[in-house]
Scaffold this active site. Structure first.
Site, PDB file in Angstrom:
ATOM      1  N   LYS A  38       0.175  -7.830   1.766  1.00  0.00           N
ATOM      2  CA  LYS A  38       0.737  -7.808   2.076  1.00  0.00           C
ATOM      3  C   LYS A  38       0.867  -5.892   1.690  1.00  0.00           C
ATOM      4  O   LYS A  38       0.564  -5.601   0.932  1.00  0.00           O
ATOM      5  CB  LYS A  38       1.926  -8.237   0.927  1.00  0.00           C
ATOM      6  CG  LYS A  38       3.499  -7.402   2.078  1.00  0.00           C
ATOM      7  CD  LYS A  38       4.359  -7.834   0.275  1.00  0.00           C
ATOM      8  CE  LYS A  38       5.503  -7.765   1.378  1.00  0.00           C
ATOM      9  NZ  LYS A  38       5.719  -7.671   3.237  1.00  0.00           N
ATOM     10  N   GLY A  43      -2.536  -3.602  -4.963  1.00  0.00           N
ATOM     11  CA  GLY A  43      -3.535  -3.942  -4.440  1.00  0.00           C
ATOM     12  C   GLY A  43      -4.150  -3.961  -3.278  1.00  0.00           C
ATOM     13  O   GLY A  43      -6.119  -3.415  -3.084  1.00  0.00           O
ATOM     14  N   CYS A  44      -2.829  -3.812  -1.805  1.00  0.00           N
ATOM     15  CA  CYS A  44      -3.518  -3.908  -0.533  1.00  0.00           C
ATOM     16  C   CYS A  44      -3.876  -2.249   0.007  1.00  0.00           C
ATOM     17  O   CYS A  44      -4.525  -2.239   0.790  1.00  0.00           O
ATOM     18  CB  CYS A  44      -2.801  -4.823   0.060  1.00  0.00           C
ATOM     19  SG  CYS A  44      -2.558  -6.661  -0.621  1.00  0.00           S
ATOM     20  N   THR A  45      -3.057  -1.527  -0.688  1.00  0.00           N
ATOM     21  CA  THR A  45      -2.840  -0.524  -0.646  1.00  0.00           C
ATOM     22  C   THR A  45      -4.659   0.673  -1.518  1.00  0.00           C
ATOM     23  O   THR A  45      -4.942   1.484  -0.465  1.00  0.00           O
ATOM     24  CB  THR A  45      -2.175   0.313  -0.681  1.00  0.00           C
ATOM     25  OG1 THR A  45      -0.734  -0.063  -0.559  1.00  0.00           O
ATOM     26  CG2 THR A  45      -2.030   2.311  -0.726  1.00  0.00           C
ATOM     27  N   ALA A  48      -6.670  -1.143   0.695  1.00  0.00           N
ATOM     28  CA  ALA A  48      -7.000  -0.267   2.909  1.00  0.00           C
ATOM     29  C   ALA A  48      -7.614   0.893   2.429  1.00  0.00           C
ATOM     30  O   ALA A  48      -8.272   1.858   4.041  1.00  0.00           O
ATOM     31  CB  ALA A  48      -5.663  -0.260   3.323  1.00  0.00           C
TER      32      ALA A  48
END
Length: 151
Positions: A38, A43-45, A48
């Site tokens: 998401k 974690g995704c930030t 990325a």
């Protein structure tokens, strides 16, 4: 489940601007295809931003980085702008690529079991064959680990 040496499934999904992008558009170029749960989550930030910091090194190796989540194109647009992400993010709300790559799975978070995208990376060669599959990756170090693999 996909395995190393098999042909990576083709897909056509929309980027942050609503433009259709297919995996087959990148024949002749290696692709780091990463699936993540998401936009704008911790974690995704981290993951990325790590790819963004390393993006020039990937480009120097003629490698394209593509991220896929089930978030909308509008969500991707905001995510890209907020963190100045230079690589392609694709929206898969129908789970087309997510299911084709087998990353829609049961996962446990804080003791609760639910279905969702399991963070997974596929390194795909110039002929669309899967070279490496990485699961249970660390979002902070994942980009540098992949660069080391490509060295």
């Amino acid at each position: 489940m996909l395995t190393i040496g098999t042909k990576a499934p083709n897909f056509t999904l929309q980027d942050k601007n609503g433009k259709s992008v297919s995996l087959s558009d990148f024949l002749g170029k290696k692709v780091v295809l990463y699936f993540y749960p998401k936009d704008n989550t911790h974690g995704c930030t981290q993951q990325a931003c790590a790819f963004a910091r390393s993006y020039q090194s990937f480009q120097e190796k003629n490698v394209e980085v593509i991220g896929i989540s089930k978030d909308s194109t509008a969500s991707h647009q905001k995510f890209v702008e907020k963190y100045n992400l230079p690589f392609i993010l694709l929206s898969d709300p129908e789970l087309t690529a997510i299911q084709a790559y087998g990353v829609w799975q049961e996962k446990k978070n804080y003791g609760k079991i639910r279905i969702g995208v399991v963070r997974t990376i596929f390194i795909i060669d110039e002929n669309r064959n899967i070279e490496k599959i990485m699961s249970k990756v660390n979002p902070d170090t994942n980009a540098s680990e992949i660069l080391a693999e490509l060295a």
